[in-house]
Design an enzyme around this catalytic site. Structure first.
Site, PDB file in Angstrom:
ATOM      1  N   GLY A 240     -11.276  -4.742   0.171  1.00  0.00           N
ATOM      2  CA  GLY A 240     -11.001  -3.747   1.189  1.00  0.00           C
ATOM      3  C   GLY A 240      -9.612  -3.920   1.759  1.00  0.00           C
ATOM      4  N   PRO A 241      -9.156  -2.969   2.523  1.00  0.00           N
ATOM      5  CG  PRO A 241      -9.028  -1.164   3.980  1.00  0.00           C
ATOM      6  CD  PRO A 241      -9.868  -1.729   2.883  1.00  0.00           C
TER       7      PRO A 241
ATOM      8  N   GLY B 167      -7.416  -6.207   7.534  1.00  0.00           N
ATOM      9  CA  GLY B 167      -7.872  -5.999   8.899  1.00  0.00           C
ATOM     10  C   GLY B 167      -9.278  -5.485   9.056  1.00  0.00           C
TER      11      GLY B 167
ATOM     12  CE  LYS C 182      -9.989  -8.286   2.465  1.00  0.00           C
ATOM     13  NZ  LYS C 182      -9.283  -7.431   3.439  1.00  0.00           N
TER      14      LYS C 182
ATOM     15  CB  SER D 138      -6.542  11.069  -7.094  1.00  0.00           C
ATOM     16  OG  SER D 138      -5.575  10.371  -6.339  1.00  0.00           O
TER      17      SER D 138
ATOM     18  CE  LYS E   1      -8.044   9.141  -3.335  1.00  0.00           C
ATOM     19  NZ  LYS E   1      -8.140   9.777  -4.653  1.00  0.00           N
TER      20      LYS E   1
END
Length: 836
Positions: free
Chosen positions: A372-373, A375, A378, A700, A743
């Site tokens: 995951g991104p 912050g 994790k 995409s 998104k």
């Protein structure tokens, strides 16, 4: 030529003989041996010894000097005095004011005590004179010994500056072998008393010289060692004080004298640790062999240091030490809920693991990969898992690691070799069943030193890690009880074989509502406490947090949000100190509302939306997914006179060029339907640009590029409230994409009202938070014509694209599907609508 001035001269078989019946006073000596030809000052204080000197002075000045076996004995008996001493002549006698007597005595000849003569006033003994066993003047062995003594004494004098030069000259010119030996031994000040007495008792001149040569060589070796120590210490203390030099010299000397005992104690300590340690059979046998090998080595050798370090590493590892695990599912669930908001999928997986563990009591350690991104929590989630399971926690950052030896260790043949960081971390944590976090696993790289990702294959494979072999240990170590958790920002940086060994759990970015809850539940109380404040002093409202989220952060996680809250708390802490001096009694409450945020954080950094202020030609809002989460991807297109070239700019990847070519080919195939000028592709150049391009995860942007080009060629604006994602084929079909949740969250943060997504991604809507679905209109499209009909500002789309069936829509969280025969009402059953 060497002259031996003794009776029996020239007869090597002569034996010692004596003139018996001679009686003389005895002076027992403490800690000194007097040799013939030696002039020595003596301080005498014992009454009997003083009377012995007086009696000798009243006679022929002769006195027998013999050493005591025990120097502290005041009334020595015959057994406590060495039987062989030296007949000396008193040269001078001087009485001192304190009652003691100073005597200057010259040694004359060796003598043996026969018996004590009874006397109450002094020591009297009957003695016999001893004569040396002499050899012919031409004896080659004797000549060689004399030369060796003279040469060795010369080397000794160069090392020992206390030997006077005239003594060295005297020794070099001396021809009497016996006198040479007696003179040299006097100036060897470090020789022990027992060795001096042994030389005094040796009447065989050859044997005396041989023993003396051994003693000189030993002294020379010791002096050389001292010289090396002094030189080494001198180099070390060039910039230090004299006291440091003396301390180092003392420690170095002690090391030379006592290292062997320390070494034995160290080996004994290792054996005691081995007896108390529970090792595997292989490790136990290996350590025993290494200890046997160490016992045979010199303690100061380099190899001994290597073996000691190896044994210490093996004995320090937690081979069978485990912490008691928590199998209480309810307690574990409560801990996870306390520490983190949301993250339902990860929590369920941890509770499933605990449930199985509670039933079977033995489970191969799972390998979870949290992707995951930055912050989103994790690393902190891994800490909570350790707390919930009752295990200890250890973290290893893999960012920038490019050496295989960092994982597997170095072989012991290398200087400074160490085990890998896996083994080092287990030694540090002290148990072999911790929660082991491998942080930033996607940031590893490889070079000529090997590929650390390949080395991790064995570590993270549940079928292999029960016999993990570190290059340094060269022993099988069981990692099957370790619960490995890895983190990554993107799966792209993880090799496929390594990815196959892990269970991938994706953590998406947070919605505004989730950020607000996390801030109010966790971040605000934490930062108030860390700033030294109390909840009764500070109140930060929800609207203030919303303002920070909208205008001061732009992220998928909450790390920057926490920094901004911490900044406000620090400024309040400073204000509290200032106010307390002005009003010590008052207890003011600092309430931070939305209007106060700019006073603490300054001018807003971001606007609430990233979209354009009005509908513009050629400007389309796309959606991209990066390792930092979802983001809005603006796409601009302009048409200028030229030769039909297509230019795509904006730090693009190769896939963007291909998407642009496919989009242009679709537009050319539909130019008549779209009402575009014929042969435009040969008259105009088309420039597609991404002003703030962020690398995306997979293709995409095809529909975004096609919409911008169509808008520029048709001169029709694109709706600013619409965003889209999807890839396009040459026939206009819209293909599925990845990262839909991130998104849509990015579109939600940017205030987008309508989002166009591929219909093939319909099932992915299950993962979208209901609040996001309820705040926007989502259109599921299958063809590019549907995209243009929804995104372009057209008065009558049906006049261009015909009466196509309307696509499926999600409005207010409910699915509306427009069929060819009937229009269905809003569906209440979310299981049927794929939104459960």
């Amino acid at each position: 030529m060497f002259l031996i001035n003794r009776s029996g001269e020239g007869n090597p078989s002569a034996t010692a003989h004596a003139n018996k019946g001679r009686i003389a006073p005895l002076l027992p000596l403490r800690d000194i041996i007097v040799f013939p030809h030696m002039v020595v000052p003596l301080f005498v204080g014992r009454e009997k010894s003083v009377r012995a000197l007086e009696e000798a002075m009243s006679g022929d000045n002769e006195i027998l000097l013999a050493a005591q076996k025990i120097g502290k004995q005041n009334e020595p008996t015959l057994e406590e005095i060495h039987s062989i001493g030296t007949i000396g002549e008193i040269v001078r006698l001087l009485r001192l004011p304190d009652g003691t007597v100073k005597a200057l005595i010259e040694g004359k000849q060796r003598a043996r005590i026969i018996r004590f003569v009874p006397s109450e006033s002094t020591f009297l003994v009957e003695y016999e004179l001893l004569h040396d066993i002499v050899y012919p003047l031409t004896d080659a062995e004797l000549e060689a010994l004399v030369r060796s003594i003279q040469s060795a004494f010369d080397a000794y004098a160069r090392l020992n500056r206390r030997v006077p030069p005239e003594v060295l000259v005297q020794v070099q010119s001396m021809e009497d072998a016996s006198r040479l030996a007696d003179t040299v031994i006097v100036h060897l000040t470090a020789i022990k008393l027992n060795d001096r007495q042994a030389l005094l008792e040796t009447v065989d001149v050859k044997k005396r010289l041989e023993r003396l040569l051994e003693l000189i060589n030993a002294e020379i070796e010791i002096l050389n060692v001292e010289k090396r120590i002094r030189n080494r210490v001198k180099k070390q203390m060039e910039k230090t004080q004299k006291e440091y030099y003396l301390s180092e010299q003392m420690s170095a000397i002690q090391k030379e004298l006592g290292e062997r005992d320390e070494f034995r104690n160290e080996i004994q300590d290792l054996e005691e640790r081995l007896a108390k340690k529970s090792l595997s059979a292989e490790a136990l046998d290996k350590v025993r062999k290494e200890i046997r090998k160490l016992r045979m080595m010199h303690p100061m050798s380099a190899e001994a240091t290597v073996v000691r370090n190896y044994i210490d590493w093996v004995l320090s590892l937690p081979w069978n030490e485990k912490t008691e695990e928590n199998y209480d599912i309810e307690q574990a669930e409560r801990i996870l809920e306390e520490d983190h908001y949301g993250l339902k999928k990860v929590k369920e997986r941890v509770l499933e693991y605990l449930a199985v563990q509670a039933l079977v009591r033995k489970l191969k350690g799972p390998v979870l990969c949290l992707v995951g991104p930055p912050g989103v929590g994790k690393t902190s989630l891994a800490r909570s898992i350790a707390r919930a399971t009752g295990r200890r926690f250890v973290r290893l950052s893999l960012g920038g690691v490019r050496d295989e030896a960092e994982i597997r260790g170095h072989r012991r043949t290398y200087i400074g070799a160490l085990p890998g960081r896996i083994i080092q971390s287990l030694r540090k944590v002290g148990t072999n069943n911790p929660v082991f976090l491998l942080d930033e696993i996607d940031k590893m790289s490889s070079d000529f030193r090997g590929d650390p990702a390949a080395a991790l294959l064995e570590v993270l494979d549940p079928e292999q890690n029960k016999a993990f072999n570190d290059h340094y240990l060269e022993l099988d170590y069981d990692l099957s009880d370790v619960m490995f958790i890895t983190t990554a920002n993107s799966l792209e940086g993880i090799p496929a074989p390594l990815r196959d060994r892990m269970e991938i759990i994706e953590l998406s970015g947070y919605t505004e509502f989730e950020k607000l809850n996390i801030a109010m539940r966790y971040l605000v109380p934490k930062q108030i406490e860390e700033a030294g404040l109390s909840r009764s002093q500070v109140e930060i409202t929800e609207n203030a947090v919303r303002t920070i989220i909208h205008h001061y952060t732009k992220e998928s996680g909450v790390r920057n949000l926490e920094r901004e809250i911490a900044s406000i708390c620090r400024k309040i802490a400073r204000q509290v100190l200032v106010d307390s001096k002005q009003d010590p009694v008052g207890a003011r409450v600092y309430r931070i509302a939305a209007k106060h945020v700019p006073q603490y954080l300054g001018v807003p950094k971001y606007h609430s939306t990233k979209t354009s202020e009005q509908d513009e030609i050629g400007l389309t809002n796309g959606l991209a997914y990066t390792q930092y989460g979802g983001t809005i991807l603006e796409c601009e297109a302009v048409v200028v006179p030229g030769k039909g070239e297509l230019v795509v700019t904006g730090l693009i990847e190769k896939g963007m060029q291909e998407s642009a070519q496919a989009a242009l080919s679709y537009i050319r195939s539909r130019q008549q339907v779209l009402g575009i000028e014929e042969n435009f592709y040969s008259k105009y150049d088309i420039h597609v640009h991404f002003p703030e391009f962020v690398p995306k995860d997979g293709p995409s942007a095809g529909v975004t590029i096609a919409t911008s080009i169509a808008s520029a060629l048709m001169k029709v604006p694109v709706r600013r409230s619409v965003a889209m994602t999807g890839e396009i084929t040459l026939r206009g079909r819209v293909l599925a994409i990845g990262g839909l949740k991130e998104k849509l969250l990015a579109a939600h943060r940017a205030g987008i009202k309508t989002v166009l997504i591929p219909r093939e991604n319909r099932n992915d809507l299950r993962e979208i938070p209901r609040r996001v679905l309820q705040s926007m209109r989502i259109v599921l499209v299958e063809h590019m014509d549907e995209v243009l009909a929804e995104s372009l500002v057209l008065p009558n789309p049906a006049s261009i694209f015909g009466n196509r069936p309307r696509p499926m829509e999600v409005v207010a969280g409910k699915l509306i599907e427009f069929g060819s025969t009937a229009r269905e009402a809003l569906q209440e059953d979310h299981n049927k609508s794929a939104l459960a």
